[in-house]
Enzyme design. Structure first.
Site, PDB file in Angstrom:
ATOM      1  N   TYR A  16       8.174   9.856  -3.816  1.00 19.82           N
ATOM      2  CA  TYR A  16       7.391  10.040  -2.592  1.00 19.82           C
ATOM      3  C   TYR A  16       8.330   9.872  -1.407  1.00 19.82           C
ATOM      4  O   TYR A  16       8.883   8.793  -1.197  1.00 19.82           O
ATOM      5  CB  TYR A  16       6.274   9.002  -2.557  1.00 19.82           C
ATOM      6  CG  TYR A  16       5.332   9.083  -1.389  1.00 19.82           C
ATOM      7  CD1 TYR A  16       4.681  10.269  -1.062  1.00 19.82           C
ATOM      8  CD2 TYR A  16       5.061   7.953  -0.613  1.00 19.82           C
ATOM      9  CE1 TYR A  16       3.797  10.333  -0.005  1.00 19.82           C
ATOM     10  CE2 TYR A  16       4.169   8.007   0.445  1.00 19.82           C
ATOM     11  CZ  TYR A  16       3.541   9.199   0.745  1.00 19.82           C
ATOM     12  OH  TYR A  16       2.667   9.265   1.799  1.00 19.82           O
ATOM     13  N   TYR A 170      -5.532   5.383  -6.125  1.00 23.80           N
ATOM     14  CA  TYR A 170      -4.356   4.557  -5.818  1.00 23.80           C
ATOM     15  C   TYR A 170      -4.635   3.598  -4.661  1.00 23.80           C
ATOM     16  O   TYR A 170      -4.435   2.390  -4.762  1.00 23.80           O
ATOM     17  CB  TYR A 170      -3.158   5.454  -5.473  1.00 23.80           C
ATOM     18  CG  TYR A 170      -1.965   4.661  -4.995  1.00 23.80           C
ATOM     19  CD1 TYR A 170      -1.086   4.103  -5.906  1.00 23.80           C
ATOM     20  CD2 TYR A 170      -1.739   4.436  -3.638  1.00 23.80           C
ATOM     21  CE1 TYR A 170      -0.008   3.338  -5.483  1.00 23.80           C
ATOM     22  CE2 TYR A 170      -0.670   3.675  -3.202  1.00 23.80           C
ATOM     23  CZ  TYR A 170       0.195   3.128  -4.129  1.00 23.80           C
ATOM     24  OH  TYR A 170       1.250   2.360  -3.699  1.00 23.80           O
ATOM     25  N   HIS A 171      -5.126   4.147  -3.553  1.00 24.96           N
ATOM     26  CA  HIS A 171      -5.317   3.318  -2.373  1.00 24.96           C
ATOM     27  C   HIS A 171      -6.516   2.388  -2.507  1.00 24.96           C
ATOM     28  O   HIS A 171      -6.626   1.397  -1.785  1.00 24.96           O
ATOM     29  CB  HIS A 171      -5.440   4.194  -1.125  1.00 24.96           C
ATOM     30  CG  HIS A 171      -4.163   4.910  -0.800  1.00 24.96           C
ATOM     31  ND1 HIS A 171      -3.948   6.213  -1.161  1.00 24.96           N
ATOM     32  CD2 HIS A 171      -3.037   4.488  -0.184  1.00 24.96           C
ATOM     33  CE1 HIS A 171      -2.725   6.565  -0.773  1.00 24.96           C
ATOM     34  NE2 HIS A 171      -2.163   5.554  -0.181  1.00 24.96           N
ATOM     35  N   LYS A 533      -5.469  -3.140  15.630  1.00 26.57           N
ATOM     36  CA  LYS A 533      -4.610  -2.216  14.890  1.00 26.57           C
ATOM     37  C   LYS A 533      -4.141  -1.138  15.862  1.00 26.57           C
ATOM     38  O   LYS A 533      -4.807  -0.113  16.054  1.00 26.57           O
ATOM     39  CB  LYS A 533      -5.397  -1.560  13.748  1.00 26.57           C
ATOM     40  CG  LYS A 533      -5.677  -2.466  12.575  1.00 26.57           C
ATOM     41  CD  LYS A 533      -4.444  -2.693  11.711  1.00 26.57           C
ATOM     42  CE  LYS A 533      -3.966  -1.413  11.073  1.00 26.57           C
ATOM     43  NZ  LYS A 533      -2.701  -1.617  10.312  1.00 26.57           N
ATOM     44  N   ASP A 537      -1.510   3.660  12.433  1.00 27.06           N
ATOM     45  CA  ASP A 537      -1.452   3.001  11.133  1.00 27.06           C
ATOM     46  C   ASP A 537      -2.856   2.652  10.661  1.00 27.06           C
ATOM     47  O   ASP A 537      -3.553   1.866  11.301  1.00 27.06           O
ATOM     48  CB  ASP A 537      -0.587   1.742  11.233  1.00 27.06           C
ATOM     49  CG  ASP A 537      -0.624   0.902   9.968  1.00 27.06           C
ATOM     50  OD1 ASP A 537      -0.840   1.478   8.885  1.00 27.06           O
ATOM     51  OD2 ASP A 537      -0.437  -0.321  10.071  1.00 27.06           O
ATOM     52  N   HIS A 539      -3.542   1.454   7.477  1.00 25.27           N
ATOM     53  CA  HIS A 539      -3.548   0.485   6.383  1.00 25.27           C
ATOM     54  C   HIS A 539      -4.096  -0.839   6.929  1.00 25.27           C
ATOM     55  O   HIS A 539      -3.372  -1.641   7.514  1.00 25.27           O
ATOM     56  CB  HIS A 539      -2.137   0.287   5.834  1.00 25.27           C
ATOM     57  CG  HIS A 539      -1.637   1.478   5.080  1.00 25.27           C
ATOM     58  ND1 HIS A 539      -1.048   2.550   5.707  1.00 25.27           N
ATOM     59  CD2 HIS A 539      -1.660   1.784   3.760  1.00 25.27           C
ATOM     60  CE1 HIS A 539      -0.712   3.458   4.800  1.00 25.27           C
ATOM     61  NE2 HIS A 539      -1.081   3.022   3.615  1.00 25.27           N
TER      62      HIS A 539
END
Length: 660
Positions: A16, A170-171, A533, A537, A539
């Site tokens: 990746y 995945y996340h 935040k 981003d 996440h």
């Protein structure tokens, strides 16, 4: 003499990657392919992922940081220069703007003379998990599902070897999902997509079977080795059952569970990062050992990703792990190693039963989209992640080098700034210059005409792909495509999953709550902590867990979710009369974003302390503290109760409240 066993083909080897500029990323891709990588996995930067050009205000400091910026066809040409798309297998991690990046990819392939029917690869195109974990959503759920449907129907017809959606669990695991939640939430997403395609009336049953057969998955493999093997076997069996029983798919090939994997990055540690090599290898084994549930493609993180951007050498190390397993061992010479295992069968059946129960619950509430809009799925993930972190804090979940076996020799691998890769400060400026030049040389009438057709398709319900490809060829930019669809669909802010009710079952908080109460009395009102935040981003796991723990410690918490400008954060801190501001930045853009917040606070005469958390190198942390930041926290700071105690002391000191 016994016959030599026939070897299976290895999975696709990927890394990746993407950073700085399209040209820099292209150079990296060609080097990795020369080293034996057999497919590409493209990381796009946050402005590209969220539909902004590199010169948008929200893109400041984010250009080229977590992936490659792609603003227009010229960038996409440069990204794949000297890489023949007709023979390359390409994975693109892109979601809200998936249709646009797919259009740009097709436009470049057309220029290269590649047949669309020859193009192979995958586009992630999974919006549901963006609302739950990664945060790069743009539009509300309904139009987002429509865009996924459009890409799926278009590619199944025009690019029959392409996977139009990589349903991404995945996340979900990165956001704290248990194996059962990972199974159920991913499969619920797949059901929502297929229900949308079927309800559209745009495909025959035969064509619908082709759509089902092209759906792929992108999963995570963590450290619970046996459980992860069983999870993958459960995925295979559940998908076969769902596609057969719910959708009447009779072709066994169309019911195959086809997946790629990136093993867990959440578990990579900043302390003793060399231990991550063993973790990555063990996690890779979980998705390769079971032949009947083996990944079709594997990409591994680098050992030092908890420190910053890996260097090419670090990525090479991860690639070599795959090659050693595939070519030096005899793994690919045998059938499934776990068929007939009572232990495996029992665990697989247990996971399937629990996942089906959760799937039924989501189905009864109206499906995955309703479960997102109501906040149900997000809240469950926040709760699971909270439980995981608390188990690490209590020492019940051992993490070597973090909460046990802390003694260590000095690592020769982590000697200063050169142990990670940094993005040149010139990269963003050069990208903006190229963007300005691109806009100046194109035909504005052609741009306007194709954007008008794009908006018409968005409003009328026509498939979004043909006008998007026309836009790509006319020179439209990512921001223009994104703005046009924002006008048609509107924007969306997903539930945060952080409730207001304080929990009473958290260990070790009694003393901290007493301190919060004491300081709050001295302040004359409840100690107020604003968690922000900034930038693009998405996440949000760290910010959410800080907000939850601060709430449980008795603080008044202000957390409005992701993607806020520094101006919005400072304005909110003023309006809410915050006693302390906490910023979470994981994209590498901490220096410019924090500097912007500090400057705005000073200009407004605001004196409350500022703390920062994220993947921040020591030299950057020192620079921020020198500029006035009260404290900096990185992934090694996993003890949230200690952080809460620090916050109370920082507020107390800043307000001159004595301990009496």
């Amino acid at each position: 003499m016994a016959d030599t066993p026939k070897r299976d083909k290895p999975w696709i080897f990927r890394t990746y990657a993407g950073h700085s500029t399209a040209a820099d990323s292209n150079e990296l891709y060609r080097k990795n392919l020369a080293k034996g990588q057999t497919g590409l996995s493209v990381a796009f930067d946050l402005p590209t992922q969220t539909g902004y050009d590199s010169d948008h205000i929200l893109a400041q400091g984010e250009v080229g940081k977590v992936g490659v910026p792609v603003n227009h066809l010229g960038d996409m040409r440069a990204l794949f220069d000297q890489i023949p798309l007709g023979t390359m297998n390409t994975s693109m991690t892109i979601n809200a703007t998936a249709a646009w990046l797919m259009a740009l990819y097709i436009a470049v392939a057309d220029e290269q003379g590649a047949l669309r029917t020859a193009l192979t690869g995958t586009i992630q195109n999974d919006i549901i998990k963006e609302y739950l974990s990664r945060g790069t959503y743009v539009f509300p759920p309904a139009p987002s599902m429509r865009l996924i449907k459009d890409v799926a129907i278009f590619t199944t017809t025009e690019l029959p070897k392409w996977n139009p959606m990589n349903i991404c669990s995945y996340h979900l695991q990165e956001a704290g999902a248990t194996p059962v939640q990972e199974l159920a939430f991913a499969l619920a997403t797949a059901v929502a997509v297929l229900d949308t395609v079927k309800a559209s009336g745009e495909v025959t049953q035969e064509k619908f079977g082709e759509v089902v057969g092209r759906i792929s998955f992108f999963v995570n493999a963590g450290m619970r080795f046996v459980t992860e093997i069983c999870k993958m076997r459960a995925f295979v069996e559940l998908w076969d059952e769902i596609t057969r029983e719910r959708y009447g798919i009779t072709d066994p090939k169309q019911r195959l569970f086809r997946y790629g994997v990136q093993v867990n990055s959440l578990g990579l540690t900043e302390p003793q990062p060399e231990n991550n090599v063993a973790r990555i290898l063990i996690e890779m084994l979980a998705v390769t050992l079971s032949k009947n549930a083996r990944a079709r493609a594997v990409q591994l993180p680098a050992w030092n990703e908890a420190l910053g951007l890996p260097r090419p050498w670090d990525q090479q190390w991860s690639l070599r792990m795959q090659q050693i397993l595939a070519f030096e061992t005899d793994l690919l010479e045998y059938g499934d190693l776990f068929d007939g295992s009572e232990v495996m069968t029992k665990k697989v059946n247990a996971l399937k039963a629990e996942a089906m129960e959760e799937l039924k619950r989501i189905d009864e509430m109206g499906g995955a989209v309703v479960a997102v809009e109501s906040g149900y799925m997000k809240q469950r993930l926040v709760e699971s992640n909270t439980a995981r972190l608390e188990a690490i804090e209590r020492g019940e979940q051992v993490v070597v080098g973090v909460n046990r076996y802390l003694e260590t020799e000095v690592s020769p691998l982590t000697g200063g700034i050169d142990s990670i890769m940094t993005v040149s400060e010139d990269a963003e400026r050069n990208q903006l210059e190229r963007l300005e030049a691109w806009r100046a040389q194109r035909d504005p009438k052609a741009v306007a005409a194709t954007l008008a057709e794009l908006k018409r398709a968005a409003v009328t319900g026509a498939n979004i792909m043909p006008p998007s490809i026309a836009c790509a060829k006319a020179g439209v930019t990512t921001g223009e495509w994104g703005w046009t669809l924002r006008q048609a669909f509107g924007e969306y802010r997903a539930p945060t999953g952080v409730g207001n009710a304080m929990r009473n079952d958290v260990d070790g908080l009694d003393d901290i709550r007493g301190e919060v109460d004491r300081v709050s009395r001295k302040l004359g009102r409840r100690l107020t902590f604003l968690v922000g935040k900034p930038g693009l981003d998405g996440h949000s796991n760290g910010a959410e867990q800080i907000a939850v723990r601060a709430r449980d410690a008795g603080m008044q918490v202000v957390y409005e979710g992701i993607r806020l400008t520094p101006e919005e954060i400072v304005d909110a801190a003023r309006e809410q009369k915050a006693h302390v501001i906490g910023l979470s930045v994981l994209s590498g853009s901490h220096l410019p974003l924090v500097a912007d917040v500090v400057a705005r606070m000073k200009a407004a005469g605001m004196t409350m302390p500022l703390i920062v958390g994220g993947i921040i190198p020591p030299e950057d942390a020192a620079a921020m503290e020198k500029s006035g930041v009260a404290a900096v926290y990185t992934p090694k700071d996993f003890e949230l109760n200690r952080i809460m105690s620090d916050v109370v002391r920082i507020v107390e000191r800043a307000n001159g409240v004595s301990n009496v």
